[in-house]
Design a protein around this motif. Structure first.
Motif, mmCIF file in Angstrom:
data_model
loop_
_atom_site.group_PDB
_atom_site.id
_atom_site.type_symbol
_atom_site.label_atom_id
_atom_site.label_comp_id
_atom_site.label_asym_id
_atom_site.label_seq_id
_atom_site.Cartn_x
_atom_site.Cartn_y
_atom_site.Cartn_z
ATOM 1 N N VAL A 32 7.599 0.177 1.485
ATOM 2 C CA VAL A 32 6.199 0.567 1.467
ATOM 3 C C VAL A 32 5.403 -0.455 0.661
ATOM 4 N N ALA A 33 4.278 -0.895 1.189
ATOM 5 C CA ALA A 33 3.377 -1.791 0.464
ATOM 6 C C ALA A 33 2.610 -0.975 -0.567
ATOM 7 N N VAL A 34 2.610 -1.456 -1.822
ATOM 8 C CA VAL A 34 1.922 -0.759 -2.907
ATOM 9 C C VAL A 34 0.993 -1.721 -3.634
ATOM 10 N N ASP A 35 0.066 -1.142 -4.400
ATOM 11 C CA ASP A 35 -0.788 -1.957 -5.251
ATOM 12 C C ASP A 35 -0.129 -2.088 -6.627
ATOM 13 N N ARG A 36 -0.802 -2.689 -7.569
ATOM 14 C CA ARG A 36 -0.213 -2.910 -8.894
ATOM 15 C C ARG A 36 0.021 -1.616 -9.666
ATOM 16 N N GLY A 66 -5.499 -2.277 2.788
ATOM 17 C CA GLY A 66 -5.294 -2.531 1.369
ATOM 18 C C GLY A 66 -5.855 -1.484 0.432
ATOM 19 N N GLN A 67 -6.285 -0.352 0.971
ATOM 20 C CA GLN A 67 -6.846 0.713 0.148
ATOM 21 C C GLN A 67 -5.737 1.646 -0.336
ATOM 22 N N PRO A 68 -5.704 1.958 -1.644
ATOM 23 C CA PRO A 68 -4.647 2.839 -2.163
ATOM 24 C C PRO A 68 -4.810 4.278 -1.686
#
Length: 123
Positions: free
Chosen positions: A59-63, A72-74
């Motif tokens: 899964v792509a995650v933010d910091r 790119g929105q959480p």
């Protein structure tokens, strides 16, 4: 453990000085985490043999360890950590055992901190 005692004692001295100074230029520990020196035993040690591997895709995650949309929105109030996260490895596994274990610990800590903030904000 077979540790060189003189080197261990030097390491403790350097770390304790960092705690006293509130700045760690050796181990790069953040000042906010320099709360406790290691001044008095007994001391315990373990030998760790890691055999943890991570995923090559996930899964792509933010910091903040929140999964993100394709744009790119959480995604609010959802956190993904450890081997379920994409991006730790790209083409193959590095030859450093335990690297996935370290990421699992750190990402879990980050997600817990962020979840705690979200709960406080919701109150």
């Amino acid at each position: 453990m077979g540790l060189p005692i003189a080197a261990f004692e030097r390491t403790l001295k350097v770390y304790n000085q960092a705690v006293a100074d509130g700045q760690d230029d050796t181990f790069l520990k953040p000042a906010a985490e320099l709360k406790f020196g290691v001044n008095q035993g007994p001391f315990y040690a373990i030998k760790e043999h890691c055999a943890i591997l991570g995923t090559l895709d996930g899964v792509a995650v933010d910091r903040n360890c929140q999964p993100v949309t394709k744009a790119g929105q959480p995604l609010k109030d959802l956190y993904i950590v450890g081997n379920n996260v994409n991006g730790l490895y790209s083409d193959g596994y590095p030859s450093y055992e335990g690297i996935a274990n370290g990421f699992a610990f750190v990402s879990g800590w980050i997600a817990a901190a962020e979840a705690g903030k979200a709960v406080q904000e919701a109150e």
